[in-house]
Design a protein around this motif. Sequence first.
Motif, mmCIF file in Angstrom:
data_model
loop_
_atom_site.group_PDB
_atom_site.id
_atom_site.type_symbol
_atom_site.label_atom_id
_atom_site.label_comp_id
_atom_site.label_asym_id
_atom_site.label_seq_id
_atom_site.Cartn_x
_atom_site.Cartn_y
_atom_site.Cartn_z
ATOM 1 N N UNK A 51 0.806 -1.224 0.000
ATOM 2 C CA UNK A 51 0.000 0.000 0.000
ATOM 3 C C UNK A 51 0.844 1.281 0.000
ATOM 4 N N UNK A 52 1.947 1.342 0.763
ATOM 5 C CA UNK A 52 2.744 2.576 0.760
ATOM 6 C C UNK A 52 3.357 2.918 -0.600
ATOM 7 N N UNK A 53 3.355 1.970 -1.517
ATOM 8 C CA UNK A 53 3.986 2.201 -2.823
ATOM 9 C C UNK A 53 2.960 2.431 -3.936
ATOM 10 N N UNK A 54 1.714 2.695 -3.534
ATOM 11 C CA UNK A 54 0.692 3.069 -4.502
ATOM 12 C C UNK A 54 0.148 1.921 -5.334
ATOM 13 N N UNK A 55 0.322 0.683 -4.839
ATOM 14 C CA UNK A 55 -0.174 -0.470 -5.583
ATOM 15 C C UNK A 55 -1.591 -0.827 -5.122
ATOM 16 N N UNK A 56 -2.494 -0.988 -6.060
ATOM 17 C CA UNK A 56 -3.844 -1.453 -5.756
ATOM 18 C C UNK A 56 -3.874 -2.956 -5.982
ATOM 19 N N UNK A 57 -3.998 -3.716 -4.896
ATOM 20 C CA UNK A 57 -3.925 -5.174 -4.982
ATOM 21 C C UNK A 57 -5.307 -5.796 -5.170
ATOM 22 N N UNK A 59 10.382 -11.573 -12.283
ATOM 23 C CA UNK A 59 11.413 -11.317 -11.282
ATOM 24 C C UNK A 59 11.077 -12.154 -10.058
ATOM 25 N N UNK A 60 12.108 -12.628 -9.348
ATOM 26 C CA UNK A 60 11.911 -13.517 -8.196
ATOM 27 C C UNK A 60 12.703 -12.995 -6.999
ATOM 28 N N UNK A 61 12.072 -13.054 -5.809
ATOM 29 C CA UNK A 61 12.695 -12.591 -4.569
ATOM 30 C C UNK A 61 12.467 -13.640 -3.477
ATOM 31 N N UNK A 62 13.527 -13.998 -2.738
ATOM 32 C CA UNK A 62 13.434 -15.053 -1.736
ATOM 33 C C UNK A 62 13.686 -14.523 -0.332
ATOM 34 N N UNK A 63 12.862 -14.978 0.625
ATOM 35 C CA UNK A 63 13.004 -14.573 2.021
ATOM 36 C C UNK A 63 12.948 -15.753 2.956
ATOM 37 N N UNK A 87 9.237 -14.116 7.121
ATOM 38 C CA UNK A 87 9.834 -14.548 5.868
ATOM 39 C C UNK A 87 9.288 -13.745 4.696
ATOM 40 N N UNK A 88 8.006 -13.424 4.774
ATOM 41 C CA UNK A 88 7.392 -12.623 3.715
ATOM 42 C C UNK A 88 7.947 -11.204 3.740
ATOM 43 N N UNK A 89 8.180 -10.659 4.957
ATOM 44 C CA UNK A 89 8.765 -9.327 5.070
ATOM 45 C C UNK A 89 10.174 -9.303 4.499
ATOM 46 N N UNK A 90 10.930 -10.364 4.722
ATOM 47 C CA UNK A 90 12.295 -10.456 4.196
ATOM 48 C C UNK A 90 12.264 -10.432 2.666
ATOM 49 N N UNK A 91 11.383 -11.237 2.096
ATOM 50 C CA UNK A 91 11.265 -11.270 0.639
ATOM 51 C C UNK A 91 10.770 -9.926 0.108
ATOM 52 N N UNK A 96 13.160 -2.988 -2.486
ATOM 53 C CA UNK A 96 14.442 -2.377 -2.826
ATOM 54 C C UNK A 96 14.683 -2.402 -4.324
ATOM 55 N N UNK A 97 14.315 -3.520 -4.946
ATOM 56 C CA UNK A 97 14.541 -3.690 -6.378
ATOM 57 C C UNK A 97 13.513 -2.945 -7.224
ATOM 58 N N UNK A 98 12.257 -3.021 -6.807
ATOM 59 C CA UNK A 98 11.178 -2.456 -7.608
ATOM 60 C C UNK A 98 10.928 -0.966 -7.369
#
Length: 209
Positions: free
Chosen positions: A28-34, A146-150, A194-198, A204-206
């Motif tokens: 939400x802080x990044x303006x994404x409507x999920x 793109x893939x991110x692991x946590x 784990x989800x927060x880590x990912x 950071x990337x996006x």
Amino acid sequence: MTRKLGGGSLVIATHNSGKLKEISALLDPYGMKCISAGSLGLPEPAETGTTFAENALIKARSAAEASGLASLADDSGLSVTALGNRPGVYTADWAERQWFEGEPGRDWYMAMGKVEGLLQELGPETDRSAAFHCVLAIAWPDGEHAVYQGKCPGRLTWPPRGKLGFGYDPVFIPEGQDQTFAEIDPAQKHAISHRADAFAKLVSDQFGT
């Protein structure tokens, strides 16, 4: 250079309201409507992968192709050291009821009991270390991804404690804590899970400069 999401709508490839709520709060802080795949009536693809990354990509690609929108999938699970890192990618499957266990659906208390039963068979001195894993995969309709692991290490406890969270949260105590994921404040869980880590890696990337 990784393709950037920007703002706008993002399909969350899940039919799980708990996951949708957590992911929406993080983005939400990044303006994404999920928008959930479930609310769009999208089918759930067969998760035939043998790793979290493979299954996350299967779900993200399926939702992106069906919706025509960028899609994000979360594949997560619990690995228990003493059980050879099981249940792993079969974490949710362990909660599926068999024909003799009642109506179809997932029974997480039963799943937690299966894990505990196997640990008890190994004896009272058994290593109870475990970790939650999360892989986030973003897929665009044109096939780019793109893939991110946590990861969140911790240990298992019994009996289950707490009424917050979902899945195996009531028996998982994250490293450095004395409460289970189902006992701690959701905001605190979001910060260490784990989800927060990912998600930290995804953000950071996006959305990083």
